[in-house]
Write a protein that holds these residues in place. Structure first.
Motif, mmCIF file in Angstrom:
data_model
loop_
_atom_site.group_PDB
_atom_site.id
_atom_site.type_symbol
_atom_site.label_atom_id
_atom_site.label_comp_id
_atom_site.label_asym_id
_atom_site.label_seq_id
_atom_site.Cartn_x
_atom_site.Cartn_y
_atom_site.Cartn_z
ATOM 1 N N SER A 8 -16.316 -13.124 5.159
ATOM 2 C CA SER A 8 -17.021 -12.885 4.025
ATOM 3 C C SER A 8 -18.393 -13.371 4.046
ATOM 4 O O SER A 8 -18.399 -14.379 4.649
ATOM 5 C CB SER A 8 -16.113 -13.664 2.765
ATOM 6 O OG SER A 8 -14.829 -13.951 3.040
ATOM 7 N N GLU A 9 -19.223 -12.671 3.326
ATOM 8 C CA GLU A 9 -20.413 -13.439 3.548
ATOM 9 C C GLU A 9 -21.130 -12.798 1.936
ATOM 10 O O GLU A 9 -20.769 -12.110 1.191
ATOM 11 C CB GLU A 9 -21.379 -12.733 4.331
ATOM 12 C CG GLU A 9 -21.610 -11.328 4.666
ATOM 13 C CD GLU A 9 -22.377 -10.908 6.007
ATOM 14 O OE1 GLU A 9 -23.510 -11.334 5.659
ATOM 15 O OE2 GLU A 9 -21.660 -10.431 6.885
ATOM 16 N N HIS A 10 -22.155 -13.693 1.482
ATOM 17 C CA HIS A 10 -22.920 -13.357 0.494
ATOM 18 C C HIS A 10 -24.391 -13.732 0.889
ATOM 19 O O HIS A 10 -24.408 -14.638 1.427
ATOM 20 C CB HIS A 10 -22.520 -14.191 -0.724
ATOM 21 C CG HIS A 10 -23.089 -14.169 -2.071
ATOM 22 N ND1 HIS A 10 -24.574 -14.210 -2.167
ATOM 23 C CD2 HIS A 10 -22.633 -13.401 -3.240
ATOM 24 C CE1 HIS A 10 -24.811 -13.812 -3.448
ATOM 25 N NE2 HIS A 10 -23.456 -13.430 -3.993
ATOM 26 N N PRO A 11 -25.479 -12.729 0.618
ATOM 27 C CA PRO A 11 -26.703 -12.962 1.058
ATOM 28 C C PRO A 11 -27.338 -14.220 0.578
ATOM 29 O O PRO A 11 -28.503 -14.548 1.087
ATOM 30 C CB PRO A 11 -27.423 -11.761 0.259
ATOM 31 C CG PRO A 11 -26.623 -11.214 -0.721
ATOM 32 C CD PRO A 11 -25.262 -11.641 -0.374
ATOM 33 N N ALA A 12 -26.804 -15.136 -0.466
ATOM 34 C CA ALA A 12 -27.448 -16.316 -1.153
ATOM 35 C C ALA A 12 -26.822 -17.492 -0.147
ATOM 36 O O ALA A 12 -27.354 -18.778 -0.099
ATOM 37 C CB ALA A 12 -26.838 -16.585 -2.375
ATOM 38 N N PHE A 13 -26.093 -17.342 1.045
ATOM 39 C CA PHE A 13 -25.580 -18.345 1.883
ATOM 40 C C PHE A 13 -26.784 -18.395 2.975
ATOM 41 O O PHE A 13 -26.538 -17.396 3.856
ATOM 42 C CB PHE A 13 -24.162 -18.104 2.233
ATOM 43 C CG PHE A 13 -23.331 -18.708 1.219
ATOM 44 C CD1 PHE A 13 -22.916 -20.128 1.312
ATOM 45 C CD2 PHE A 13 -22.617 -17.796 0.411
ATOM 46 C CE1 PHE A 13 -21.921 -20.470 0.228
ATOM 47 C CE2 PHE A 13 -21.635 -18.197 -0.755
ATOM 48 C CZ PHE A 13 -21.423 -19.768 -0.696
ATOM 49 N N ILE A 14 -27.582 -19.020 3.034
ATOM 50 C CA ILE A 14 -28.785 -18.956 3.926
ATOM 51 C C ILE A 14 -28.216 -20.031 5.012
ATOM 52 O O ILE A 14 -28.069 -21.158 4.806
ATOM 53 C CB ILE A 14 -29.865 -19.400 3.093
ATOM 54 C CG1 ILE A 14 -30.221 -18.610 1.913
ATOM 55 C CG2 ILE A 14 -31.093 -19.356 4.128
ATOM 56 C CD1 ILE A 14 -30.329 -17.059 1.966
ATOM 57 N N SER A 15 -28.741 -19.613 6.078
ATOM 58 C CA SER A 15 -28.771 -20.429 7.488
ATOM 59 C C SER A 15 -30.259 -21.180 7.516
ATOM 60 O O SER A 15 -31.033 -20.462 7.803
ATOM 61 C CB SER A 15 -28.631 -19.352 8.643
ATOM 62 O OG SER A 15 -28.560 -20.259 9.874
ATOM 63 N N LEU A 162 -35.011 -16.393 -2.773
ATOM 64 C CA LEU A 162 -33.499 -17.099 -2.765
ATOM 65 C C LEU A 162 -32.847 -16.690 -4.037
ATOM 66 O O LEU A 162 -31.750 -16.458 -4.040
ATOM 67 C CB LEU A 162 -33.988 -18.504 -2.492
ATOM 68 C CG LEU A 162 -34.530 -18.935 -1.380
ATOM 69 C CD1 LEU A 162 -34.867 -20.522 -1.031
ATOM 70 C CD2 LEU A 162 -33.405 -18.570 -0.039
ATOM 71 N N LEU A 163 -33.891 -16.797 -5.380
ATOM 72 C CA LEU A 163 -33.378 -16.607 -6.535
ATOM 73 C C LEU A 163 -32.900 -15.011 -6.795
ATOM 74 O O LEU A 163 -31.742 -14.775 -7.202
ATOM 75 C CB LEU A 163 -34.487 -16.720 -7.608
ATOM 76 C CG LEU A 163 -34.435 -18.291 -7.685
ATOM 77 C CD1 LEU A 163 -35.705 -18.591 -8.779
ATOM 78 C CD2 LEU A 163 -33.348 -19.089 -8.253
ATOM 79 N N TYR A 164 -33.643 -14.006 -5.973
ATOM 80 C CA TYR A 164 -33.118 -12.787 -6.177
ATOM 81 C C TYR A 164 -31.720 -12.564 -5.665
ATOM 82 O O TYR A 164 -31.065 -11.686 -6.241
ATOM 83 C CB TYR A 164 -34.255 -11.719 -5.493
ATOM 84 C CG TYR A 164 -35.243 -11.338 -6.242
ATOM 85 C CD1 TYR A 164 -35.291 -11.131 -7.624
ATOM 86 C CD2 TYR A 164 -36.653 -11.337 -5.880
ATOM 87 C CE1 TYR A 164 -36.191 -10.928 -8.455
ATOM 88 C CE2 TYR A 164 -37.941 -11.235 -6.506
ATOM 89 C CZ TYR A 164 -37.839 -10.922 -7.973
ATOM 90 O OH TYR A 164 -39.057 -10.685 -8.662
ATOM 91 N N ARG A 165 -31.583 -13.126 -4.772
ATOM 92 C CA ARG A 165 -30.149 -13.186 -4.005
ATOM 93 C C ARG A 165 -29.021 -13.582 -4.854
ATOM 94 O O ARG A 165 -27.844 -13.406 -4.644
ATOM 95 C CB ARG A 165 -30.084 -13.658 -2.586
ATOM 96 C CG ARG A 165 -31.096 -12.979 -1.744
ATOM 97 C CD ARG A 165 -31.030 -13.885 -0.414
ATOM 98 N NE ARG A 165 -32.002 -13.113 0.659
ATOM 99 C CZ ARG A 165 -31.711 -13.124 1.877
ATOM 100 N NH1 ARG A 165 -30.711 -13.766 2.359
ATOM 101 N NH2 ARG A 165 -32.614 -12.371 2.692
ATOM 102 N N LEU A 166 -29.465 -14.442 -5.803
ATOM 103 C CA LEU A 166 -28.399 -14.960 -6.641
ATOM 104 C C LEU A 166 -28.146 -14.171 -8.010
ATOM 105 O O LEU A 166 -27.169 -14.230 -8.613
ATOM 106 C CB LEU A 166 -28.767 -16.486 -6.921
ATOM 107 C CG LEU A 166 -28.290 -17.652 -6.097
ATOM 108 C CD1 LEU A 166 -28.891 -19.056 -6.371
ATOM 109 C CD2 LEU A 166 -26.816 -17.580 -6.160
ATOM 110 N N ILE A 167 -29.183 -13.676 -8.424
ATOM 111 C CA ILE A 167 -29.142 -13.148 -9.742
ATOM 112 C C ILE A 167 -28.419 -11.763 -9.934
ATOM 113 O O ILE A 167 -28.607 -11.073 -9.123
ATOM 114 C CB ILE A 167 -30.846 -12.891 -10.337
ATOM 115 C CG1 ILE A 167 -31.614 -14.328 -10.420
ATOM 116 C CG2 ILE A 167 -30.915 -12.231 -11.554
ATOM 117 C CD1 ILE A 167 -33.106 -13.861 -10.900
#
Length: 228
Positions: A8-15, A162-167
């Motif tokens: 599972s992934e979500h774009p807000a989980f950044i490496s 980073l915020l756009y990936r959470l909103i």
């Protein structure tokens, strides 16, 4: 129990890049000292937070992006929790103590969640910060797939990415981050009103009142769709 696989992934989980790793434990006492936490807040920290780790420092000297007014650096904090619930006031307190934008990663029993507010200097007094509501991902497995850090030209652009990936809503053409955040907050308020009206409808016995509440409900739904 969640059925997500480690994939599972979500774009807000950044490496985050290794050269930005900071990895220092932040004593709770330091947070209290810089934010003037009261007894109630300290109690929340004790009950809900195991430890706070200052995990990454995204700054001009670590990731080679120029600073911008309002976004000199971005901090990434890991919070190891004692309970799956974390009161938003705990995050507000940490945000109040640290004069930089922060992205939080929460961890509890093998699951993780990213959460952040849009934080910017107050236009009238740059030493004070204005913080929006918090935007959050669902809980995902701790070993979920992380995505590459967004490409940006400066720290401000990186923070916005980073915020756009959470909103939860997508920005409209030409819509600024500030306007998008306002729209999300309006949509949340409208949703809250809609939920309360639905409860009223369910309790109402009189037919003509039911008709009125129904009309109200339809209008709220239309308004909400318009915001989304």
């Amino acid at each position: 129990m969640s059925h997500s696989s480690p994939a599972s992934e979500h774009p807000a989980f950044i490496s985050y890049p290794a050269q930005a790793a900071f990895g220092r434990t932040l004593p709770k006492a330091k947070v209290y000292e810089h934010s003037g936490a009261n007894v109630r807040l300290k109690d929340l920290f004790v009950k809900q937070v195991e430890r706070i780790v200052w995990a990454f420092k995204l700054a001009p000297e670590t990731i080679h992006l120029p600073a911008r007014p309002g976004v000199q650096e971005i901090q990434v904090f890991n919070l190891q929790l004692k309970t799956p619930e974390l009161h938003r006031d705990v995050l507000r307190c940490i945000d109040g103590a640290i004069p930089f934008p922060i992205v939080f990663e929460l961890a509890f029993e093998g699951r993780t969640q990213v959460i952040a507010a849009f934080k910017r200097p107050n236009e009238a007094d740059a030493s004070r910060w204005v913080t929006s509501d918090y935007f959050t991902t669902n809980w995902l497995p701790v070993d979920c797939q992380r995505t590459a850090m967004p490409v940006a030209l400066h720290m401000c652009g990186l923070y916005e990415q980073l915020l756009y990936r959470l909103i939860p809503l997508t920005a409209r053409p030409q819509e600024t981050l500030v306007d998008l955040v306002v729209r999300v907050e309006q949509a949340q308020a409208k949703q809250h009103e809609l939920d309360k009206t639905a409860v009223r409808l369910a309790k109402e016995k009189q037919f003509n009142r039911k008709v009125e509440i129904n009309a109200e409900l339809r209008k709220l739904k239309t308004d909400l769709e318009g915001l989304k």
